[in-house]
Design a protein around this motif. Sequence first.
Motif, PDB file in Angstrom:
ATOM      1  N   GLY A   1      42.863  34.901  43.156  1.00 58.79           N
ATOM      2  CA  GLY A   1      43.457  33.816  43.169  1.00 58.79           C
ATOM      3  C   GLY A   1      42.893  32.629  42.348  1.00 58.79           C
ATOM      4  N   LEU A   2      42.176  32.743  41.433  1.00 56.75           N
ATOM      5  CA  LEU A   2      41.300  31.541  40.764  1.00 56.75           C
ATOM      6  C   LEU A   2      42.352  30.786  40.142  1.00 56.75           C
ATOM      7  N   GLY A   3      42.100  29.421  40.672  1.00 53.87           N
ATOM      8  CA  GLY A   3      42.632  28.339  40.104  1.00 53.87           C
ATOM      9  C   GLY A   3      44.164  27.937  40.809  1.00 53.87           C
ATOM     10  N   GLY A   4      44.415  28.858  41.615  1.00 47.46           N
ATOM     11  CA  GLY A   4      45.927  28.647  42.309  1.00 47.46           C
ATOM     12  C   GLY A   4      46.987  28.995  41.351  1.00 47.46           C
ATOM     13  N   HIS A   5      48.351  28.458  41.764  1.00 49.02           N
ATOM     14  CA  HIS A   5      49.393  28.906  40.971  1.00 49.02           C
ATOM     15  C   HIS A   5      49.405  28.609  39.614  1.00 49.02           C
TER      16      HIS A   5
ATOM     17  N   ARG B   1      47.047  28.643  37.418  1.00 51.18           N
ATOM     18  CA  ARG B   1      46.330  29.632  36.604  1.00 51.18           C
ATOM     19  C   ARG B   1      46.853  31.160  36.944  1.00 51.18           C
ATOM     20  N   ASN B   2      47.569  31.272  38.011  1.00 54.08           N
ATOM     21  CA  ASN B   2      48.143  32.692  38.221  1.00 54.08           C
ATOM     22  C   ASN B   2      49.563  32.664  38.332  1.00 54.08           C
TER      23      ASN B   2
ATOM     24  N   LEU C   1      45.554  29.279  46.447  1.00 57.25           N
ATOM     25  CA  LEU C   1      44.259  29.280  46.007  1.00 57.25           C
ATOM     26  C   LEU C   1      43.312  30.154  46.841  1.00 57.25           C
ATOM     27  N   GLY C   2      42.514  30.840  46.176  1.00 57.52           N
ATOM     28  CA  GLY C   2      41.191  31.544  46.840  1.00 57.52           C
ATOM     29  C   GLY C   2      41.942  32.819  47.467  1.00 57.52           C
TER      30      GLY C   2
ATOM     31  N   ALA D   1      45.281  34.349  48.116  1.00 56.46           N
ATOM     32  CA  ALA D   1      46.125  35.017  46.992  1.00 56.46           C
ATOM     33  C   ALA D   1      46.559  36.665  47.317  1.00 56.46           C
TER      34      ALA D   1
END
Length: 786
Positions: free
Chosen positions: A567-571, A573-574, A762-763, A766
């Motif tokens: 979940g790096l960076g939240g939505h 980045r994902n 985030l985190g 995810a």
Amino acid sequence: MTTPHDLDDRLRAELAALGAPDQRRDLGEPLPDGGALTGAQALALFDAQLTSRLLDLAGRWLSGFGEGYHTIESAGHEGDAAVAAALRPTDPALLHARSGAFYCLRAAQAAGAFPVTSPEPEPEETEAASLPVGAGIVVDADGDATVVVPDLPQPSPDDAFAAAARDVLRGIVASAEEPAAGGRAKVFGRADLAVVPTTSTAGSHLPRAVGLGLALERLRRGARPADGGAEAAPWPADAVVVCAFDDGAADHATATAALNTAGWYDHTGLRIPVLFVCADGGASAEGWVAATLRARPGIRYFAADGTDVAATYRVAAEAAEWVRRQRRPAVLHLSAVRLMEHCDGDAARDPLLATARLLVTSGYASGEELLARYDERGWQLRRVAEEVLDEPKLASPVEIVRELAPRRPVRVSRAVAEAAAHAAGPGAGARAEAFGGKPPELTGPLTLAQSINAALADGMLDHPGTAVFGHDVAARGGVYGVTEGLRDRFGAVRVFDTLPDETSILGLGLGAGLAGLLPVPEIRHLTLLHGAEDQLRGEAATMRFLSRGAFRNPMVVRVPGLASPEGLGGHDRNDDSLGALRDVPGLVVAVPARPDDAAPMLRTCLAAARVDGSVCVFVEPIALYHVRDLYTDGDDEWTAEYAEPGAWADRHVPIGRARVYGIGSAEDLTIITFGNGVRMSLRAAATLAEEGVGSRVVDLRWLAPLPVADIIRESSATGRVLVVDETRRTGGVGEGVLSALVDTGYVGAARRVAALDSFVPLGPAARQVLVSAEAITQGARTLLAR
């Protein structure tokens, strides 16, 4: 709103009332006010304007009995005929839906029926790359471009305008013989007129114009086209790109992005020879368009009364010459009036009346003569309209989609083999030098990111017109370091940084492809691509569709995407949303999961872009970029050796072919997945193997087109299918896989494991919405227990 009938009646009455000139002048003499136009040229401009107006009326007439399918009129914007006259017929033009008079005048220019009055280029500047007047670029069945010069007698002005009118009328009635889109859409476009077809989406073509201007300037300064030949740079070395739009488009984000990009490049010292032409019909707040265009840094501002052809020509010629000599962007702001559609413009400002008055007061014609000219052209167009009604229309799905996305896998495979032979033979020395004496096949197992980097370098060695660009791709190697070192190897002309604006980045790619280069833009994150997606959907994917293959914009768009299990960076980045890409007709969507697939798939995309003009989106799973292990720490089973050139042909990955992994007996279960799902599914399959379950894991690799034949074969082999889809359940890839199974009559059991319909939080949260190896294992057990 002024009705077509009212507008026609008023014009005819006004022409009749003009009377005769006080003193006759020879048509060869210049206008009395000292302008650059002669009487003959002014009369030709009137002919272009009246032809455009009569086409508007004909379109309404045809629509009245159900035979006209496009009625966006140019009435009130006919002053842009003078802009066409101020340019050369070899200057690429991207027009908008109200550019009818420009198109008519350009047709007369190209046919030699209107003299080119702007200064001619020096022969040594354009001899290698210019198109003869009337010549065209034809792309044959093999994808090769050829300049064709028709051996035809030069038509009279009447013939030239009638031919232009026939083009437009064919578009209005959806005739399959229409020269641009062939009945697929109504556009202004013809390769032999250097008119690039555009959609009617407000302002969406402006980023392409900026990209084309930048590409032409780079070619002028020594960049090489993708095939190394002059025929791939079909415009003169000092060509000016003209891009027309209206005041409605001026406020759109896409137009703002393009103007900003042009100004930014000028600020940094890079040259972009683009003349933006804004026809301001007064739809926006008074003075707003002028204020915003004047304030654009790095863009020279010109303005003229677009209803006055003499003034418009004078200012347009000045603007075009400034752009041509300075190689810098400018905007020509023309006041106009919109008649017949959307608003009730002031019919007293009718551009045709203004030109007619100019001709009469200057002594070149009488009102009666101009009315007779108007009526005669009207009857001529009526006859043409009746003729095109009898022409065939597109009558089968094959005809319609034929030019949408040609697929020639044998030629693509041959192109990969030829690249391999060159890299192993004549290009071996340059390749060794580019890799510092240590090519990637000698550096040991590579990660996904390293494999993509090496394949990009090999692609740039093979295709001299390949250009890699995007935000920070040169200076920093991109967000994830995938393009690191490429600028040092290939220079700043071929690997360069752009603004952090995805619309502009794609626009640069669209223009570069049109100019004969092979662009490979990088978009930083999949989330950011969605904000610029119309550049793919509305512009890139439609180019062949709107030009019957006469124009292409080959492109390979690299996008770091999909979700990270952490979940790096939240939505932002994902982003695991791919449905919007899979929905674009003809678009190729590739998702490599392993290093030993990434390089051959990228080579395939580059070859398909060159051979077929394909537009490919290469989605690279962020979570797998630097992964080395599959089952246990240190096993290095997610790295792979880079294939030496001699093995490229044997390891070629065709578009639409999956990869299958057998785990255990491989007889009990078929797991169909892609991207991050491949690694998780292999881990799940190993767990199931310990329980005595044999699985075959199918990596789709290509999400558009889906490898349907492989899906059916591998599903039928076990009769139990688990679809593992890391995109969302609604609109995800899994829906396409299950639909393919249903459509082909699959009768076995099927189940789906997919991400929830949620943005990625985030985190650690995810993991609550994304697919996991544990969820795959449990889904398989549930399916097997049926």
